[in-house]
Write a protein that holds these residues in place. Sequence first.
Motif, short mmCIF file in Angstrom:
data_model
loop_
_atom_site.label_atom_id
_atom_site.label_comp_id
_atom_site.label_asym_id
_atom_site.label_seq_id
_atom_site.Cartn_x
_atom_site.Cartn_y
_atom_site.Cartn_z
N ILE A 115 0.96 -1.12 -0.06
CA ILE A 115 -0.02 0.05 -0.02
C ILE A 115 0.76 1.27 -0.10
O ILE A 115 0.66 2.26 -0.73
CB ILE A 115 -0.97 -0.16 1.18
N SER A 116 1.91 1.14 0.70
CA SER A 116 2.81 2.24 0.87
C SER A 116 3.68 2.62 -0.40
O SER A 116 3.77 3.73 -0.74
CB SER A 116 3.94 2.07 1.93
N ALA A 117 4.05 1.40 -1.16
CA ALA A 117 4.81 1.61 -2.59
C ALA A 117 3.64 2.19 -3.55
O ALA A 117 3.89 3.05 -4.35
CB ALA A 117 5.02 0.20 -2.68
N ASP A 118 2.55 1.97 -3.51
CA ASP A 118 1.60 2.27 -4.27
C ASP A 118 1.12 3.89 -4.35
O ASP A 118 1.22 4.52 -5.23
CB ASP A 118 0.15 1.54 -4.10
N ASP B 239 3.74 5.31 5.46
CA ASP B 239 3.37 4.00 5.53
C ASP B 239 1.95 3.73 5.65
O ASP B 239 1.23 5.00 5.52
CB ASP B 239 4.10 3.34 6.99
N ALA B 240 1.59 2.60 6.05
CA ALA B 240 -0.06 2.32 5.68
C ALA B 240 -0.77 3.00 6.57
O ALA B 240 -1.93 3.73 6.18
CB ALA B 240 -0.28 0.69 5.57
N HIS B 241 -0.56 3.04 7.91
CA HIS B 241 -1.00 3.76 9.20
C HIS B 241 -1.20 5.15 8.62
O HIS B 241 -2.03 5.76 9.02
CB HIS B 241 -0.16 3.53 10.30
N GLU B 242 -0.12 5.56 8.25
CA GLU B 242 -0.34 7.30 7.85
C GLU B 242 -0.97 7.54 6.57
O GLU B 242 -1.76 8.62 6.67
CB GLU B 242 1.26 7.69 7.50
N ILE B 243 -1.10 6.77 5.71
CA ILE B 243 -1.91 6.85 4.62
C ILE B 243 -3.55 6.69 4.89
O ILE B 243 -4.32 7.46 4.71
CB ILE B 243 -1.97 5.78 3.59
N VAL B 244 -3.70 5.77 5.94
CA VAL B 244 -5.06 5.77 6.54
C VAL B 244 -5.50 6.98 7.31
O VAL B 244 -6.53 7.62 7.13
CB VAL B 244 -5.36 4.49 7.27
N ALA B 245 -4.49 7.62 8.05
CA ALA B 245 -4.92 8.72 8.89
C ALA B 245 -5.00 9.92 7.98
O ALA B 245 -6.02 10.97 7.99
CB ALA B 245 -3.76 9.05 9.83
N ALA B 246 -4.30 10.04 6.80
CA ALA B 246 -4.40 11.28 5.75
C ALA B 246 -5.78 11.15 5.18
O ALA B 246 -6.25 12.03 4.88
CB ALA B 246 -3.40 11.13 5.04
N ARG C 128 -6.97 13.87 -0.48
CA ARG C 128 -7.44 13.17 -1.75
C ARG C 128 -6.30 12.22 -2.23
O ARG C 128 -6.88 11.23 -2.65
CB ARG C 128 -7.59 14.13 -2.84
N GLY C 129 -5.24 12.28 -2.28
CA GLY C 129 -4.06 11.40 -2.74
C GLY C 129 -4.36 10.13 -2.10
O GLY C 129 -4.35 9.02 -2.54
N ALA C 130 -4.29 10.31 -0.45
CA ALA C 130 -4.45 8.93 0.25
C ALA C 130 -5.91 8.37 0.19
O ALA C 130 -5.92 7.10 0.27
CB ALA C 130 -4.28 9.35 1.69
N ARG C 131 -6.69 9.22 0.13
CA ARG C 131 -8.27 8.45 -0.40
C ARG C 131 -8.24 7.75 -1.60
O ARG C 131 -8.69 6.59 -1.66
CB ARG C 131 -9.24 9.58 -0.40
N ALA C 132 -7.41 8.15 -2.60
CA ALA C 132 -7.36 7.33 -3.91
C ALA C 132 -6.49 6.30 -3.91
O ALA C 132 -6.90 5.07 -4.28
CB ALA C 132 -6.93 8.29 -5.03
N LEU D 126 -6.44 4.31 -1.14
CA LEU D 126 -7.13 3.41 -0.27
C LEU D 126 -8.39 2.90 -1.26
O LEU D 126 -8.65 1.75 -1.21
CB LEU D 126 -7.71 4.14 1.04
N GLY D 127 -8.65 3.79 -1.97
CA GLY D 127 -9.80 3.25 -3.01
C GLY D 127 -9.24 2.15 -3.98
O GLY D 127 -10.07 1.10 -4.21
#
Length: 324
Positions: free
Chosen positions: A190-193, A203-210, A216-220, A222-223
């Motif tokens: 997820i982090s690499a993507d 990292d994945a936890h930071e992406i979820v929090a963002a 918008r980038g983090a939401r995309a 996770l989508g």
Amino acid sequence: MMRIGVDLGGTKIAAVALDDAGTELASRRLATPGSYGAILERIAELIGALEGELGRPASVGIGTPGASCRKTGRMTLAGNTALEGRPFVADVGARLRREVRVTNDANCFALSEAVDGAAAGAELVVGVILGTGVGAGLVADGRVLAGARGLAGEWGHTPLPWQRADERGIRACHCGRASCIETFLAGPGISADHLRATERSLDAHEIVAAARAGDRGARATLGRFYDRLARSLAVLISLLDPDVIVLGGGVSKVHEIYDELPQRLPAWLGPTRPAARIVPSTHGDASGVRGAAWLWPTAEAAWGLPRPGHSVLGHTTDSLRRRQ
């Protein structure tokens, strides 16, 4: 009856004693040593401490990375432990002077949740691990389905289904192939993507929090993850038709998963194919060690398990001795 479960990991060895009702009676954990012989001694130390505290002997089940090959009795795909290539089942049984049941840690996770967790009472359960790696364990009617070489459920090292043009061949996997499910659905994937799409390293936890904060980038990111997870689980559902899929591992704690998947799965299953119930684990990080303990059920005949020396989970110490 008292049963002890041991979860052998790369950094720690955890052990727990359960009674027939699944109540935890005692637990211990120690750091995983670097040498094979020291691992055997550390397991014996943990079990001796639990039996000494509770004043009676117990059955022993162990969950490990990788699996014991039925033909050779040696461990394979044992990750960052000293077990690789070793006759672990025979050696640990000899060290403890009793029959020991051993299976993959993902199988232990699935068994724990099938016995008294999120899938209790279900006929066919798939336990899916989404963490730093991706894997799965299968349990039918309370029995672990380990496969001919103990490797059933290595779902993370199959190709991502229905790959789009921008998903093909871009992710090298440590197994030597590209675009494995693990490279998309594990936390590092997820982090690499996200890095590839946004040039931001999180990292994945930071992406979820963002994403929860509206980025918008983090939401995309996770989508894309939810869509890939739905595609990947759709294949499991089509092949196995499980009653319940239980998700475990750090990524499984993203609560949005359980709202997103029911909306996304039908597109990959077809209009007439019902989806399995998908739920988070009940026992969380304790599922592995608890499942190892449940490798010895309360009443073997009621669970359809074989007599001692004839394990459905792979080799037991008795069967290995006959082959040596």
